[in-house]
Every structure is written in structure tokens, then in C-alpha cells.
Design a protein around this motif. Structure first.
Motif, PDB file in Angstrom:
ATOM      1  N   MET A   1       8.932  -3.992  33.444  1.00  0.00           N
ATOM      2  CA  MET A   1       7.599  -3.840  34.026  1.00  0.00           C
ATOM      3  C   MET A   1       7.697  -4.021  35.526  1.00  0.00           C
ATOM      4  SD  MET A   1       5.700  -6.197  31.205  1.00  0.00           S
ATOM      5  CE  MET A   1       4.067  -5.613  31.620  1.00  0.00           C
TER       6      MET A   1
ATOM      7  N   GLN B   1       5.293   0.026  36.769  1.00  0.00           N
ATOM      8  CA  GLN B   1       5.533   0.172  35.340  1.00  0.00           C
ATOM      9  C   GLN B   1       6.724   1.056  35.024  1.00  0.00           C
ATOM     10  OE1 GLN B   1       4.065  -1.119  32.368  1.00  0.00           O
ATOM     11  NE2 GLN B   1       3.934  -2.520  34.080  1.00  0.00           N
TER      12      GLN B   1
ATOM     13  N   ALA C   1      -0.597  -3.166  30.573  1.00  0.00           N
ATOM     14  CA  ALA C   1       0.744  -3.416  30.028  1.00  0.00           C
ATOM     15  C   ALA C   1       1.112  -4.891  30.158  1.00  0.00           C
ATOM     16  CB  ALA C   1       1.775  -2.543  30.740  1.00  0.00           C
TER      17      ALA C   1
ATOM     18  N   GLN D   1      -2.860  -1.887  24.242  1.00  0.00           N
ATOM     19  CA  GLN D   1      -1.772  -0.911  24.085  1.00  0.00           C
ATOM     20  C   GLN D   1      -2.366   0.440  23.669  1.00  0.00           C
ATOM     21  OE1 GLN D   1       1.364  -1.490  24.967  1.00  0.00           O
ATOM     22  NE2 GLN D   1       1.926   0.626  24.543  1.00  0.00           N
TER      23      GLN D   1
ATOM     24  N   ASN E   1       0.678  13.952  36.500  1.00  0.00           N
ATOM     25  CA  ASN E   1       1.780  13.047  36.183  1.00  0.00           C
ATOM     26  C   ASN E   1       1.191  11.686  35.812  1.00  0.00           C
ATOM     27  OD1 ASN E   1       4.171  11.621  36.051  1.00  0.00           O
ATOM     28  ND2 ASN E   1       4.857  12.171  38.119  1.00  0.00           N
ATOM     29  N   VAL E   2       1.803  11.014  34.829  1.00  0.00           N
ATOM     30  CA  VAL E   2       1.329   9.667  34.485  1.00  0.00           C
ATOM     31  C   VAL E   2       1.644   8.672  35.604  1.00  0.00           C
ATOM     32  CG1 VAL E   2       1.401   9.937  31.975  1.00  0.00           C
ATOM     33  CG2 VAL E   2       3.456   9.184  33.179  1.00  0.00           C
ATOM     34  N   ASN E   3       2.564   9.042  36.476  1.00  0.00           N
ATOM     35  CA  ASN E   3       2.903   8.153  37.590  1.00  0.00           C
ATOM     36  C   ASN E   3       2.235   8.621  38.870  1.00  0.00           C
ATOM     37  OD1 ASN E   3       4.888   6.693  36.012  1.00  0.00           O
ATOM     38  ND2 ASN E   3       6.133   8.534  36.182  1.00  0.00           N
ATOM     39  N   GLY E   4       1.701   7.679  39.632  1.00  0.00           N
ATOM     40  CA  GLY E   4       1.162   8.009  40.938  1.00  0.00           C
ATOM     41  C   GLY E   4       2.257   7.897  41.980  1.00  0.00           C
TER      42      GLY E   4
ATOM     43  N   SER F   1       6.817  -3.941  27.957  1.00  0.00           N
ATOM     44  CA  SER F   1       6.401  -5.337  27.883  1.00  0.00           C
ATOM     45  C   SER F   1       7.361  -6.079  26.968  1.00  0.00           C
ATOM     46  CB  SER F   1       4.997  -5.454  27.288  1.00  0.00           C
ATOM     47  OG  SER F   1       4.096  -4.607  27.958  1.00  0.00           O
TER      48      SER F   1
ATOM     49  N   ILE G   1      11.861   8.241  40.367  1.00  0.00           N
ATOM     50  CA  ILE G   1      10.974   7.289  39.670  1.00  0.00           C
ATOM     51  C   ILE G   1       9.688   7.994  39.245  1.00  0.00           C
ATOM     52  CG2 ILE G   1       9.569   5.203  39.942  1.00  0.00           C
ATOM     53  CD1 ILE G   1      11.782   4.224  41.937  1.00  0.00           C
ATOM     54  N   SER G   2       9.097   8.722  40.182  1.00  0.00           N
ATOM     55  CA  SER G   2       7.814   9.364  39.901  1.00  0.00           C
ATOM     56  C   SER G   2       7.920  10.409  38.785  1.00  0.00           C
ATOM     57  CB  SER G   2       7.292   9.992  41.191  1.00  0.00           C
ATOM     58  OG  SER G   2       6.312  10.944  40.914  1.00  0.00           O
ATOM     59  N   VAL G   3       9.010  11.129  38.777  1.00  0.00           N
ATOM     60  CA  VAL G   3       9.144  12.213  37.795  1.00  0.00           C
ATOM     61  C   VAL G   3       9.596  11.694  36.429  1.00  0.00           C
ATOM     62  CG1 VAL G   3      10.478  14.279  37.207  1.00  0.00           C
ATOM     63  CG2 VAL G   3       9.544  14.012  39.510  1.00  0.00           C
ATOM     64  N   LEU G   4      10.496  10.704  36.422  1.00  0.00           N
ATOM     65  CA  LEU G   4      11.121  10.332  35.150  1.00  0.00           C
ATOM     66  C   LEU G   4      10.558   9.086  34.475  1.00  0.00           C
ATOM     67  CD1 LEU G   4      14.576  11.367  36.453  1.00  0.00           C
ATOM     68  CD2 LEU G   4      13.577  12.303  34.381  1.00  0.00           C
ATOM     69  N   ALA G   5      10.039   8.135  35.250  1.00  0.00           N
ATOM     70  CA  ALA G   5       9.542   6.904  34.623  1.00  0.00           C
ATOM     71  C   ALA G   5       8.464   7.258  33.603  1.00  0.00           C
ATOM     72  CB  ALA G   5       8.981   5.953  35.672  1.00  0.00           C
ATOM     73  N   LYS G   6       8.543   6.662  32.455  1.00  0.00           N
ATOM     74  CA  LYS G   6       7.634   6.890  31.333  1.00  0.00           C
ATOM     75  C   LYS G   6       7.772   8.298  30.754  1.00  0.00           C
ATOM     76  CE  LYS G   6       3.067   5.983  29.504  1.00  0.00           C
ATOM     77  NZ  LYS G   6       1.872   5.155  29.592  1.00  0.00           N
ATOM     78  N   ASN G   7       7.876   9.308  31.625  1.00  0.00           N
ATOM     79  CA  ASN G   7       7.967  10.687  31.145  1.00  0.00           C
ATOM     80  C   ASN G   7       9.237  10.943  30.337  1.00  0.00           C
ATOM     81  OD1 ASN G   7       5.534  11.654  32.297  1.00  0.00           O
ATOM     82  ND2 ASN G   7       6.520  11.784  34.302  1.00  0.00           N
TER      83      ASN G   7
ATOM     84  N   ARG H   1      13.163  -6.343  29.707  1.00  0.00           N
ATOM     85  CA  ARG H   1      11.793  -6.142  30.193  1.00  0.00           C
ATOM     86  C   ARG H   1      11.818  -5.222  31.414  1.00  0.00           C
ATOM     87  NH1 ARG H   1       8.468 -11.409  31.507  1.00  0.00           N
ATOM     88  NH2 ARG H   1       9.285 -11.072  33.611  1.00  0.00           N
TER      89      ARG H   1
ATOM     90  N   ALA I   1       1.921  -7.741  27.242  1.00  0.00           N
ATOM     91  CA  ALA I   1       3.056  -8.669  27.237  1.00  0.00           C
ATOM     92  C   ALA I   1       2.582 -10.098  27.003  1.00  0.00           C
ATOM     93  CB  ALA I   1       3.814  -8.561  28.559  1.00  0.00           C
TER      94      ALA I   1
ATOM     95  N   ALA J   1      -0.954   0.099  33.977  1.00  0.00           N
ATOM     96  CA  ALA J   1       0.005  -0.925  34.393  1.00  0.00           C
ATOM     97  C   ALA J   1      -0.590  -2.319  34.201  1.00  0.00           C
ATOM     98  CB  ALA J   1       0.385  -0.717  35.860  1.00  0.00           C
TER      99      ALA J   1
ATOM    100  N   GLU K   1       4.863   6.326  24.499  1.00  0.00           N
ATOM    101  CA  GLU K   1       4.032   5.117  24.444  1.00  0.00           C
ATOM    102  C   GLU K   1       4.773   3.876  23.970  1.00  0.00           C
ATOM    103  OE1 GLU K   1       1.310   4.956  26.119  1.00  0.00           O
ATOM    104  OE2 GLU K   1       1.387   7.109  26.482  1.00  0.00           O
ATOM    105  N   ALA K   2       6.110   3.945  23.884  1.00  0.00           N
ATOM    106  CA  ALA K   2       6.859   2.708  23.647  1.00  0.00           C
ATOM    107  C   ALA K   2       6.639   1.830  24.869  1.00  0.00           C
ATOM    108  CB  ALA K   2       8.342   3.010  23.482  1.00  0.00           C
ATOM    109  N   SER K   3       6.820   0.528  24.677  1.00  0.00           N
ATOM    110  CA  SER K   3       6.434  -0.421  25.720  1.00  0.00           C
ATOM    111  C   SER K   3       7.608  -0.985  26.498  1.00  0.00           C
ATOM    112  CB  SER K   3       5.666  -1.559  25.048  1.00  0.00           C
ATOM    113  OG  SER K   3       5.377  -2.565  25.963  1.00  0.00           O
TER     114      SER K   3
END
Lengths: 208, 268
Positions: free
Chosen positions: B145, B191, A60, A90, A106-109, B244, B228-234, B143, A64, A57, B240-242
Motif C-alpha cells: 500500500m 496504492q 484500502a 473492499q 485509468n484507475v491510477n491518477g 492490504s 507505475i501509472s500504467v501497470l499498478a493495479k492494471n 504489504r 487493512a 486508496a 480487485e485482489a488486495s
């Protein structure tokens, strides 16, 4: 006959006791040995996992800032450093995400940022990690034009890197994971060098 | 405790089930050693411990059974305790898709035949879902973030953010400030998230990821954090798209190509 007698040693009771003792021994060994393996696959609440998530994070935002500097900076040193930081960080985000996936995490905490670092909660500024710009500051940089982009970018990125190095020190104190230690050390050296580059670029900007 | 319980080697036809009476005759083998052993405790065991006749063919050996069971239970407990975070409900051992399916009330548009086109288009779009969960979108993303937008944002930019893996939290624009603050606390600085009000939303809160939606009416509902925890980024379509960069302006119409050029163009 004596054979028969010996056989009785392996009767239900004997077997039961031996199996039981064996199981206990195995469990004790397992408990003693398990921590040694924990280093290679960090757990969900490990400092390594926390670092990978939070630093992703943190990076990131640097990406930006770097992209804005690269696209809209006026000073060539600023543009080059901006592009360099954006691409490097990146790429490192991708590495850290893949660590987490590889560790089966998980990538998220789910906890608060910086919780992996002793005293980390005190390092938060208004809920943000050390060195992080606020949403308003990011929007201000995004909307800046001309030399203002260079000036703001240098200020914000120096602060951002200092915060990042603080977090790197936090993981270096706690982790023995080779991949993590290797990347963290490279981040520290790279960002310290970039701070010096940014400071020298700062001196070359026209005073306003 | 004696480890060796006598068996009935001489008389295979006598099955030692657990019946006490049946065991007695079997306990007297007519061999030379037999005379000592069963009778017992007083006799010399010839170096071996004498065997108590009481044990012969007696009830089950509850001691070892209990020990064995206890150890087994402890082992299962330890393994279970260690495995629970991974294999329990919502555990990390499951794919994010599985965990998403475990969130009650979530709608999965990816699996229900809805076509969600990934193409770019500068023109304003009409979406079948409100708020949208995918489809054609503006080349510029919003954006995401952990950005908190206090006014509605163009769907066309938000959908592009979903494609990059963002979770877009929308709330009905008439929520009271306390409710909005609670929601902000879940998004700020996080993020791959963004948040904005939507006029006339049919529920208090609606969460979107590409192809997923969850609508609810309590800002403290724990499913918000789960989503949020399960789906964000996943849930990204482009790993790895941004989040930002991108658009940061609010409004209801997407940036035109000219506006994007002005807003995001290089230095000139």
C-alpha cells in the motif's frame, strides 16, 4: 430558364457557404451541448475521477485495519465492526474501480492526491490524505496483540472515518453524477453511524 | 456577394473548367433572358439581382473556399484537442497493455514465452529474473500500500504482491540518500506499489509488475512514473485482489508456515 437560375443558388459557392455555416452552427451547438453530457462520463481530471481514485486508496487502508481488527481483536464489537468495514469498503473499491474503467479512464491518477478537491492540498498531512495512518502506525497496529488491538483500531478507525467523511463532503459539493452522489451519501451515513458504534465500543474497553 | 453564378445551360459542350477565354462565348446564351443577364449590372433583373459578367466562368471562388477550409481546420482542431488526452501517445483510450508497450525499454515477459507459474509454495524459490517478475510464490504477499521497506524483502512475498497487481520498485542498495528520497516520493502512500533495496542490482532502479520489467539508471526518469501509472493495479492477475495486509517484515527468506501462523494468525 428560371429553374436554371435557381439551380445556381446551389453552385459551388452557395453550397460552400451553406456547408460552412452549417458546420459552424453544429460546432457551436456541440460546444454548448457537450458540457451537459460531461456529467455522465467524467473526464480524467474531473472531481469524480479524483474522488474514485483517492477514495479507493483511502478505503484500502480501512480494509487493512478492519481485517486486523476482525482477525486479532479481542472485543467482539471490535471484531464485528472490523469485518463489516473491511467487506463493505473492499466492495466499494470494486465499484469505484469499475466506474473509472466504465468512464474509459485509468484507475491510477497521475497528479497529487486530493487535487480534485478545492483546497485539497492543504488537507494533506505529510502527503497523506485526511485520516490516513502512516506506514509506521499501520505496522504498529499489525504487530499489536490482545486488547491493544482493540484500542488502537478504534482510535485509528475513528480518525480514518472522519477524514473519509471530509472527502465525501468534498465530492458531494462538486458532483451531480448519480452513481457517485448515491455512493458518497451512503458512505457518509454509514461511516457516521460506525463512528458512533466505535465510540460506544471504546467506552466498553477496560481502562488501562 | 452574389450567390448565383451563371452556368452555361445551353451549351453543355462548353466545359467550364477555369479557363477564362473559353467561358466567354458560353456566357452569351441566345435566349430572351440571356440578353439581360450577362450584360448586366445596368439591366433590370426581372426581380432577380442582375449577374455580373465578370464572375462568369471566372477563377475559383476563393472566399467560400477559404471559409470552408477555415471552418474545417477549426473543427479538426477542436476535435483533435478534445481527443488528444485519450488518443494521443499514452492516452487512456488505449488498453494498459498497449500503453505498457509504449514505455521504451520495458521488457514484456508475458509475451516472450517466459513461463510464470502462479502456484503457492512455502519453500524459498529460485527465480530466472533478478528481481523476479513472477513465478511460484509464498501464500503470504508483501504489504503493498505504498509501503517503503528500507531493507531487502523476500522475493517470494514480493512476487505474490505482483500477482495482486503491485508495482515493485527496487533500487540498488548503494544509491545515495537523495536518490532514495526521490524514489520514496513516487511510492509513499500510493496504492498497489512497494519499494525496497536489492543488493548488487545491475541497474540503479528496476521496476517490476507481473511479467513486466523496466531497468534504468536515473531516479528522475519519467518512465518510472509512467510504469507505475500504467501497470499498478492494471497488471493484476486477480482483479480487485488486495494489497492490504500481508507480510511487513524485511529479510531475505520468506515466512515459513509456522511463522505466518504466528504473525498473521487469529487471536489466541
Amino acid at each position: 430558364m428560371s429553374d436554371n437560375r435557381r439551380f445556381t443558388l446551389f453552385s459551388t459557392a452557395g453550397l460552400g457557404i451553406m456547408l460552412g455555416l452549417g458546420l459552424v452552427l453544429g460546432l457551436v451547438l456541440g460546444l454548448v451541448v457537450a458540457p451537459a453530457f460531461r456529467g455522465s462520463t467524467p473526464a480524467d481530471d474531473s472531481p469524480e475521477a479524483g474522488f474514485a481514485r483517492d477514495m479507493s486508496a483511502h478505503h484500502a487502508q480501512a480494509v487493512a485495519m478492519g481485517m486486523i481488527a476482525q482477525q486479532r481483536g479481542t472485543n467482539i464489537a471490535v471484531r464485528v465492526i472490523g469485518g463489516d468495514i473491511a467487506l463493505t469498503q473492499q466492495g466499494q473499491i470494486g465499484m469505484m474501480s469499475q466506474w473509472l474503467r466504465g468512464w474509459g479512464l485509468n484507475v491510477n491518477g497521475t497528479g497529487q492526491a486530493m487535487a480534485w478537491m478545492p483546497g485539497g492540498e492543504n488537507a494533506l498531512e505529510d502527503g497523506l490524505m485526511p485520516g490516513m495512518a502512516t506506514q509506521e502506525e499501520m505496522t504498529k497496529l499489525d504487530q499489536a496483540r490482545g486488547p491493544e488491538v482493540d484500542r488502537l483500531f478504534i482510535q485509528m478507525m475513528i480518525k480514518h472515518h472522519l477524514g473519509g467523511i471530509h472527502m465525501v463532503d468534498g465530492i458531494l459539493k462538486q458532483s451531480r453524477n448519480e452513481d457517485v452522489v448515491w455512493l458518497a451519501n451512503s458512505m457518509k451515513a454509514g461511516q457516521q453511524k460506525e463512528i458512533r458504534d466505535l465510540q460506544s465500543a471504546q467506552k466498553s474497553l477496560p481502562s488501562q | 456577394m452574389s450567390i448565383s453564378t451563371p452556368s452555361e445551360p445551353k451549351n453543355p459542350s462548353v466545359v467550364k473548367v477555369s479557363g477564362k477565354p473559353a467561358a466567354k462565348p458560353g456566357a452569351k446564351p441566345g435566349t430572351k433572358s440571356g440578353t439581360k443577364a450577362p450584360v448586366s449590372a445596368k439591366g433590370k433583373g426581372g426581380g432577380r439581382k442582375p449577374v455580373t459578367p465578370v464572375k462568369v466562368g471566372g477563377g475559383r471562388n476563393w472566399g467560400p473556399i477559404a471559409l470552408f477550409t477555415a471552418v474545417g481546420v477549426i473543427a479538426v482542431g477542436i476535435i483533435g484537442f478534445a481527443a488528444w488526452p485519450s488518443f494521443g501517445p499514452g492516452g487512456t483510450a488505449y488498453s494498459w497493455q498497449t500503453r505498457a508497450g509504449q514505455i521504451s525499454g520495458i521488457v514484456n515477459f508475458r509475451d516472450n514465452g517466459t513461463q510464470l507459474i502462479q502456484e503457492h509454495d512455502w519453500a524459498p524459490q529460485k527465480y530466472d529474473q533478478n528481481p523476479p517478475v513472477g513465478g511460484k510464490h509464498n501464500p503470504v504477499w508483501q504489504r503493498c500500500m505504498g509501503d517503503i521497506y528500507d531493507a531487502p524483502i523476500p522475493n517470494e512475498h514480493a512476487v505474490h504482491s505482483l500477482e495482486h497487481g503491485a508495482v515493485w520498485l527496487t533500487y540498488r542498495s548503494d544509491l545515495n540518500p537523495d536518490e532514495v528520497n526521490t524514489l520514496k516520493g513516487k511510492i509513499k502512500g500510493k496504492q498497489f506499489t512497494l519499494m525496497s533495496p536489492v543488493e548488487g542490482l545491475d541497474h540503479k532502479v528496476s521496476l517490476q509488475a507481473w511479467g513486466y520489467q523496466l531497468k534504468l539508471d536515473d531516479v528522475n526518469d519519467s518512465r518510472i512514473d509512467d510504469f507505475i501509472s500504467v501497470l499498478a493495479k492494471n497488471a493484476t492477475l486477480e482483479p480487485e485482489a488486495s494489497c492490504s495486509g500481508g507480510n511487513t517484515a524485511t529479510g531475505t527468506t520468506p515466512l515459513t508456515e509456522q511463522q505466518a501462523q504466528q504473525r498473521l494468525g487469529g487471536n489466541q
